[in-house]
Design a protein around this motif. Structure first.
Motif, PDB file in Angstrom:
ATOM      1  N   MET A   1       9.721 -37.337 -24.738  1.00  0.00           N
ATOM      2  CA  MET A   1      10.718 -36.278 -24.825  1.00  0.00           C
ATOM      3  C   MET A   1      11.372 -36.325 -26.200  1.00  0.00           C
ATOM      4  N   GLN A   2      11.593 -35.160 -26.741  1.00  0.00           N
ATOM      5  CA  GLN A   2      12.222 -35.036 -28.056  1.00  0.00           C
ATOM      6  C   GLN A   2      13.493 -34.205 -27.910  1.00  0.00           C
ATOM      7  N   ILE A   3      14.582 -34.696 -28.524  1.00  0.00           N
ATOM      8  CA  ILE A   3      15.822 -33.929 -28.595  1.00  0.00           C
ATOM      9  C   ILE A   3      15.895 -33.379 -30.007  1.00  0.00           C
ATOM     10  N   ARG A   4      16.107 -32.079 -30.107  1.00  0.00           N
ATOM     11  CA  ARG A   4      16.134 -31.455 -31.429  1.00  0.00           C
ATOM     12  C   ARG A   4      17.081 -30.267 -31.421  1.00  0.00           C
ATOM     13  N   SER A   5      17.326 -29.763 -32.604  1.00  0.00           N
ATOM     14  CA  SER A   5      18.138 -28.558 -32.748  1.00  0.00           C
ATOM     15  C   SER A   5      17.383 -27.351 -32.198  1.00  0.00           C
ATOM     16  N   PHE A   6      18.128 -26.439 -31.677  1.00  0.00           N
ATOM     17  CA  PHE A   6      17.581 -25.169 -31.209  1.00  0.00           C
ATOM     18  C   PHE A   6      16.900 -24.460 -32.369  1.00  0.00           C
ATOM     19  N   GLN A   7      15.770 -23.829 -32.073  1.00  0.00           N
ATOM     20  CA  GLN A   7      15.061 -22.993 -33.041  1.00  0.00           C
ATOM     21  C   GLN A   7      14.960 -21.591 -32.461  1.00  0.00           C
ATOM     22  N   LEU A   8      14.915 -20.601 -33.302  1.00  0.00           N
ATOM     23  CA  LEU A   8      14.863 -19.220 -32.837  1.00  0.00           C
ATOM     24  C   LEU A   8      13.726 -18.993 -31.844  1.00  0.00           C
ATOM     25  N   SER A   9      12.608 -19.659 -32.040  1.00  0.00           N
ATOM     26  CA  SER A   9      11.467 -19.502 -31.121  1.00  0.00           C
ATOM     27  C   SER A   9      11.758 -20.044 -29.724  1.00  0.00           C
ATOM     28  N   ASP A  10      12.844 -20.798 -29.564  1.00  0.00           N
ATOM     29  CA  ASP A  10      13.241 -21.348 -28.259  1.00  0.00           C
ATOM     30  C   ASP A  10      14.039 -20.361 -27.425  1.00  0.00           C
ATOM     31  N   TYR A  11      14.487 -19.270 -28.027  1.00  0.00           N
ATOM     32  CA  TYR A  11      15.459 -18.401 -27.359  1.00  0.00           C
ATOM     33  C   TYR A  11      15.017 -17.945 -25.968  1.00  0.00           C
ATOM     34  N   ARG A  12      13.818 -17.444 -25.854  1.00  0.00           N
ATOM     35  CA  ARG A  12      13.351 -16.947 -24.553  1.00  0.00           C
ATOM     36  C   ARG A  12      13.304 -18.062 -23.521  1.00  0.00           C
ATOM     37  N   PHE A  13      12.815 -19.243 -23.917  1.00  0.00           N
ATOM     38  CA  PHE A  13      12.691 -20.360 -22.984  1.00  0.00           C
ATOM     39  C   PHE A  13      14.062 -20.875 -22.541  1.00  0.00           C
ATOM     40  N   VAL A  14      14.994 -20.949 -23.484  1.00  0.00           N
ATOM     41  CA  VAL A  14      16.350 -21.393 -23.153  1.00  0.00           C
ATOM     42  C   VAL A  14      17.026 -20.368 -22.250  1.00  0.00           C
ATOM     43  N   SER A  15      16.860 -19.097 -22.541  1.00  0.00           N
ATOM     44  CA  SER A  15      17.436 -18.043 -21.701  1.00  0.00           C
ATOM     45  C   SER A  15      16.904 -18.141 -20.275  1.00  0.00           C
ATOM     46  N   GLU A  16      15.605 -18.327 -20.142  1.00  0.00           N
ATOM     47  CA  GLU A  16      14.994 -18.455 -18.817  1.00  0.00           C
ATOM     48  C   GLU A  16      15.493 -19.698 -18.097  1.00  0.00           C
ATOM     49  N   LEU A  17      15.635 -20.797 -18.824  1.00  0.00           N
ATOM     50  CA  LEU A  17      16.146 -22.036 -18.236  1.00  0.00           C
ATOM     51  C   LEU A  17      17.559 -21.816 -17.695  1.00  0.00           C
ATOM     52  N   LEU A  18      18.413 -21.206 -18.495  1.00  0.00           N
ATOM     53  CA  LEU A  18      19.790 -20.958 -18.068  1.00  0.00           C
ATOM     54  C   LEU A  18      19.819 -20.045 -16.848  1.00  0.00           C
ATOM     55  N   GLU A  19      18.990 -19.011 -16.833  1.00  0.00           N
ATOM     56  CA  GLU A  19      18.939 -18.105 -15.685  1.00  0.00           C
ATOM     57  C   GLU A  19      18.463 -18.824 -14.424  1.00  0.00           C
ATOM     58  N   GLU A  20      17.555 -19.784 -14.606  1.00  0.00           N
ATOM     59  CA  GLU A  20      17.001 -20.502 -13.456  1.00  0.00           C
ATOM     60  C   GLU A  20      17.987 -21.499 -12.849  1.00  0.00           C
ATOM     61  N   VAL A  21      18.726 -22.215 -13.689  1.00  0.00           N
ATOM     62  CA  VAL A  21      19.531 -23.321 -13.151  1.00  0.00           C
ATOM     63  C   VAL A  21      21.014 -23.006 -12.976  1.00  0.00           C
ATOM     64  N   LEU A  22      21.514 -21.962 -13.597  1.00  0.00           N
ATOM     65  CA  LEU A  22      22.934 -21.633 -13.487  1.00  0.00           C
ATOM     66  C   LEU A  22      23.141 -20.466 -12.524  1.00  0.00           C
ATOM     67  N   SER A  23      24.323 -20.406 -11.962  1.00  0.00           N
ATOM     68  CA  SER A  23      24.650 -19.248 -11.137  1.00  0.00           C
ATOM     69  C   SER A  23      24.676 -18.009 -12.033  1.00  0.00           C
ATOM     70  N   GLU A  24      24.615 -16.848 -11.423  1.00  0.00           N
ATOM     71  CA  GLU A  24      24.606 -15.614 -12.209  1.00  0.00           C
ATOM     72  C   GLU A  24      25.857 -15.495 -13.079  1.00  0.00           C
ATOM     73  N   GLU A  25      27.019 -15.763 -12.493  1.00  0.00           N
ATOM     74  CA  GLU A  25      28.281 -15.677 -13.241  1.00  0.00           C
ATOM     75  C   GLU A  25      28.316 -16.694 -14.379  1.00  0.00           C
ATOM     76  N   CYS A  26      27.922 -17.915 -14.080  1.00  0.00           N
ATOM     77  CA  CYS A  26      27.910 -18.970 -15.104  1.00  0.00           C
ATOM     78  C   CYS A  26      26.920 -18.627 -16.213  1.00  0.00           C
ATOM     79  N   CYS A  27      25.775 -18.092 -15.842  1.00  0.00           N
ATOM     80  CA  CYS A  27      24.763 -17.736 -16.836  1.00  0.00           C
ATOM     81  C   CYS A  27      25.288 -16.660 -17.776  1.00  0.00           C
ATOM     82  N   GLU A  28      25.963 -15.656 -17.224  1.00  0.00           N
ATOM     83  CA  GLU A  28      26.523 -14.594 -18.077  1.00  0.00           C
ATOM     84  C   GLU A  28      27.513 -15.167 -19.085  1.00  0.00           C
ATOM     85  N   GLU A  29      28.419 -16.012 -18.611  1.00  0.00           N
ATOM     86  CA  GLU A  29      29.402 -16.624 -19.512  1.00  0.00           C
ATOM     87  C   GLU A  29      28.704 -17.493 -20.552  1.00  0.00           C
ATOM     88  N   THR A  30      27.726 -18.256 -20.102  1.00  0.00           N
ATOM     89  CA  THR A  30      27.030 -19.186 -20.994  1.00  0.00           C
ATOM     90  C   THR A  30      26.209 -18.454 -22.038  1.00  0.00           C
TER      91      THR A  30
END
Length: 140
Positions: free
Chosen positions: A1-30
């Protein structure tokens, strides 16, 4: 596992991750806070990558000389494998390099359930903080 800074190419994957694991309200705020943090200091958005998969994300911010762990999210299948701990430790290292005097966990109704996780890392009650201003103002 690698911890690194966010890269623009990560945006879609991070967005999907947040939508999957956070509640709808929390995801909107986040998502709003995530966008604002990227616009002012993307180095404080960290991702955990495992074999090409974005397994987790941590959004941090700095307000004067205080560092805040704002939101952490880890895919269910990667939980209890040290991903969250690695993200928090990496953020602490970033804060240290920037001479942050105090690190706090930004607590809101969505982060409240993560107290046991933070306490397992040694976070004390006094190290939790409710942001007086929204992240958009803190990060700006």
């Amino acid at each position: 596992m690698q911890i690194r800074s966010f890269q623009l190419s990560d945006y879609r994957f991070v967005s999907e991750l947040l939508e999957e694991v956070l509640s709808e309200e929390c995801c909107e705020e986040t998502m709003g806070a995530f966008a604002r943090q990227l616009s002012c200091d993307s180095e404080l958005v960290l991702v955990a990558e495992s074999e090409g998969v974005i397994a987790g994300v941590l959004i941090g911010t700095i307000d004067e000389q205080k560092g805040y762990v704002y939101r952490i999210a880890v895919l269910t299948q990667y939980r209890r494998q040290g991903v969250g701990t690695a993200l928090v430790n990496a953020m602490h290292n970033r804060f240290s390099k920037r001479k942050v005097l105090k690190v706090l966990v930004a607590v809101d109704k969505h982060n409240e359930m993560l107290r046991p996780f933070y306490e397992s890392l040694g976070v004390k009650a006094m190290e939790y903080s409710r942001l007086a201003r929204p992240l958009s103002i803190v990060a700006g």
